[in-house]
Design an enzyme around this catalytic site. Structure first.
Site, PDB file in Angstrom:
ATOM      1  N   GLU A  75      23.151  44.282 -30.213  1.00 45.36           N
ATOM      2  CA  GLU A  75      23.128  44.041 -31.663  1.00 45.36           C
ATOM      3  C   GLU A  75      24.153  44.951 -32.305  1.00 45.36           C
ATOM      4  O   GLU A  75      24.289  46.109 -31.927  1.00 45.36           O
ATOM      5  CB  GLU A  75      21.774  44.383 -32.318  1.00 45.36           C
ATOM      6  CG  GLU A  75      20.697  43.368 -32.126  1.00 45.36           C
ATOM      7  CD  GLU A  75      19.393  43.712 -32.871  1.00 45.36           C
ATOM      8  OE1 GLU A  75      19.441  44.348 -33.943  1.00 45.36           O
ATOM      9  OE2 GLU A  75      18.332  43.339 -32.346  1.00 45.36           O
ATOM     10  N   GLU A  92      14.275  47.626 -29.261  1.00 46.86           N
ATOM     11  CA  GLU A  92      14.108  48.803 -30.123  1.00 46.86           C
ATOM     12  C   GLU A  92      12.660  49.286 -30.160  1.00 46.86           C
ATOM     13  O   GLU A  92      12.035  49.353 -31.224  1.00 46.86           O
ATOM     14  CB  GLU A  92      14.580  48.504 -31.544  1.00 46.86           C
ATOM     15  CG  GLU A  92      16.025  48.087 -31.635  1.00 46.86           C
ATOM     16  CD  GLU A  92      16.546  48.020 -33.080  1.00 46.86           C
ATOM     17  OE1 GLU A  92      15.746  48.158 -34.008  1.00 46.86           O
ATOM     18  OE2 GLU A  92      17.765  47.842 -33.245  1.00 46.86           O
TER      19      GLU A  92
HETATM   20  C1  BGP Z   1      17.374  45.722 -35.886  1.00 48.06           C
HETATM   21  C2  BGP Z   1      16.342  44.720 -35.438  1.00 48.06           C
HETATM   22  C3  BGP Z   1      16.544  43.341 -35.946  1.00 48.06           C
HETATM   23  C4  BGP Z   1      17.190  43.222 -37.310  1.00 48.06           C
HETATM   24  C5  BGP Z   1      18.292  44.249 -37.543  1.00 48.06           C
HETATM   25  C6  BGP Z   1      18.787  44.321 -38.963  1.00 48.06           C
HETATM   26  O1  BGP Z   1      16.797  46.975 -35.969  1.00 48.06           O
HETATM   27  O2  BGP Z   1      16.276  44.644 -34.028  1.00 48.06           O
HETATM   28  O3  BGP Z   1      15.315  42.666 -35.848  1.00 48.06           O
HETATM   29  O4  BGP Z   1      16.270  43.102 -38.302  1.00 48.06           O
HETATM   30  O5  BGP Z   1      17.897  45.528 -37.144  1.00 48.06           O
HETATM   31  O6  BGP Z   1      18.080  45.259 -39.707  1.00 48.06           O
HETATM   32  P1  BGP Z   1      17.322  44.926 -41.052  1.00 48.06           P
HETATM   33  O7  BGP Z   1      16.646  43.632 -40.827  1.00 48.06           O
HETATM   34  O8  BGP Z   1      16.357  46.021 -41.260  1.00 48.06           O
HETATM   35  O9  BGP Z   1      18.361  44.872 -42.109  1.00 48.06           O
END
Ligand code: BGP
Length: 471
Positions: free
Chosen positions: A374, A176
């Site tokens: 993800e 990302e």
């Molecule tokens: C994505 C990232 C992760 C993780 C996930 C969940 O954007 O790659 O590292 O954190 O989101 O989001 P958040 O942690 O903001 O709830």
């Protein structure tokens, strides 16, 4: 456990042989040991020291889930839950405490151990090189704004390829990459908390250049695996088919998806983006030969992170000409009445989005090999769902995964080249400024000591799905 029995009996959604079932994580969010064995500070360690109140319940990244110490048992648990692949990242500031120079032998030992342990457990390691965690020493000279950081990154990448490339066959240059740009230089949720569109563009441009140069280095080293990038592709949906709404959604797509997707897969920037940057006077500094490198070093494989759609409408009001420039000068966010929400994270749940992305990749990006790298559901206060045996009954997560997988399945049937599904994440982990607010894992972690792990219902459900290659 009715759901699980049902899965076995009657498989409606069968996935192709060899489908990658697993989960994803990152170094800074799981390793802990933030100042152990020579690891240098990254921007998260530093920002937390400086402003702990910016983090939920003032919890920082020092200990996280202790993967550094507990990787053996965690990997055993992955195996038990049917993982055939797992993605994590290498911490740049663990490998090179000040971002460059001498490699830290303790870090090499740790990553060798993790990789070997995964392979031993028949779990393929997917290794990412950068997941939001800029070494502090490099941020001090400007982070992604500074071209020297691109050089340092390429050296770091080469070192990893040389040391681990004999066993790691799936590499990712970034996770990302637009997020550090948004967080650090536009919307104030990553260090260095600046609001400066010019810097945002330069940081984004250098990140893309760093990715292409790492891919070039990988090929020059004669490595025989695949190298790609992981992008959060958030589809932009217009409020209506009114031309002004449609135009707004196309511009949002150009800023937030195509800005990284086009150069990564096609080796070129979208003309629409270049036109806006020129018109607004925000073109980055590009050196001779850069565009050639970007053109000739595109990815072999694309990781797709998907959580939520982006709904967009034409602007309601003229922007304040004195306000800092933002992509939102061209569109407004749209809150669709009746949308389905994950109230804890504040994100809309729109399962079909995953299919729309895959079809777009098939139709407009040469059907490049890809996988869902993800997808997941962060829920606050999951302790309340523990049953009398202590298991978290996260049926909502099972439903979330299942509904998304149905769309992935449909995309496969329609010819999309999607090879796997990784849930975010394996075990509950530290999530940047949200710290431990929302839990995402198949496995819970006792946060009083970051020690005991307990598999949630979704973890057992996923095991059965993986073992039967469908549900
Ligand atoms: C994505 C990232 C992760 C993780 C996930 C969940 O954007 O790659 O590292 O954190 O989101 O989001 P958040 O942690 O903001 O709830």
């Amino acid at each position: 456990m009715k759901t699980i029995e049902k899965v076995v009996k009657d498989i409606q959604y069968r996935f192709p042989e060899g489908f990658w079932w697993g989960s994803s994580a990152s170094a800074a969010q799981t390793e802990g040991a933030a100042d152990v064995d020579g690891k240098g500070k990254n921007i998260w360690d530093y920002w937390y020291e400086k402003e702990p109140n910016r983090f939920f319940n003032r919890v920082g990244p020092q200990t996280t889930s202790q993967f550094y110490y507990r990787y053996k048992e965690d990997i055993q648990l992955m195996k038990e839950l049917g993982h055939n692949s797992f993605r994590t990242s290498i911490s740049w500031s663990r490998m090179f405490p000040s971002g460059k120079g001498e490699v830290n032998e303790k870090a090499v030992e740790f990553y060798n151990n993790v990789i070997n342990e995964l392979i031993e457990a028949e779990i393929e390691p997917f290794i990412n090189l950068f997941h939001f965690d800029m070494p502090l020493e490099l941020q001090k000279i400007g982070g992604w704004i500074n071209r020297e950081v691109v050089d340092a990154y390429v050296e770091y990448a080469k070192t990893c390829f040389r040391l681990f490339g004999d066993r790691v066959k799936k590499w990712f240059t970034h996770n990302e990459p637009i997020v550090p740009v948004e967080g650090g230089y536009l919307y104030d949720f990553h260090y260095p908390n600046e609001v400066d569109f010019r810097k945002a563009v330069q940081a984004g441009y250098h990140t893309i250049l760093s990715s292409a140069r790492a891919i070039k280095a990988y090929k020059e080293l004669g490595q025989d695996g695949k190298i790609g990038i992981i992008l959060n592709l958030t589809p932009s949906y217009p409020r209506s088919q009114h031309p002004a709404d449609v135009k707004a959604s196309k511009i949002a797509d150009v800023f937030f998806n195509r800005s990284f997707l086009d150069p990564s897969v096609k080796g070129e920037f979208p003309i629409e983006l270049v036109e806006i940057l020129k018109e607004e006077g925000y073109m980055p500094v590009i050196e001779e030969g850069d565009l050639e490198v970007i053109k000739n070093n595109t990815v072999d494989i694309l990781g797709i992170n998907y959580y939520q759609p982006r709904r967009v409408k034409a602007k309601e009001n003229l922007p304040n000409p004195e306000a800092p420039f933002m992509p939102e000068r061209y569109f407004d966010h749209y809150i669709m009445p009746g949308r389905k929400m994950n109230p804890y994270r504040g994100w809309e749940i729109y399962e079909k989005g995953i299919y729309d992305i895959l079809i777009n990749v098939k139709e407009n990006y040469g059907n490049i090999e890809c996988f869902i790298s993800e997808n997941g559901m962060g829920v606050e206060g999951e302790e309340r769902f523990r049953d009398e045996n202590g298991m978290i009954q996260d049926d909502y997560r099972i439903e979330f995964i299942r509904e998304h997988l149905k769309w992935v399945h449909k995309a496969i049937q329609e010819g999309c080249n999607v090879k796997g599904y990784h849930l975010w994440t394996f075990m509950d982990n530290w999530s940047w400024t949200n710290a431990y607010k929302n839990r995402y894992g198949f496995v819970s972690v006792n946060l009083d000591n970051n020690a005991e792990r307990m598999v949630k219902k979704s973890g057992y459900w996923f095991k059965v799905v993986s073992e039967h290659n469908g549900f």
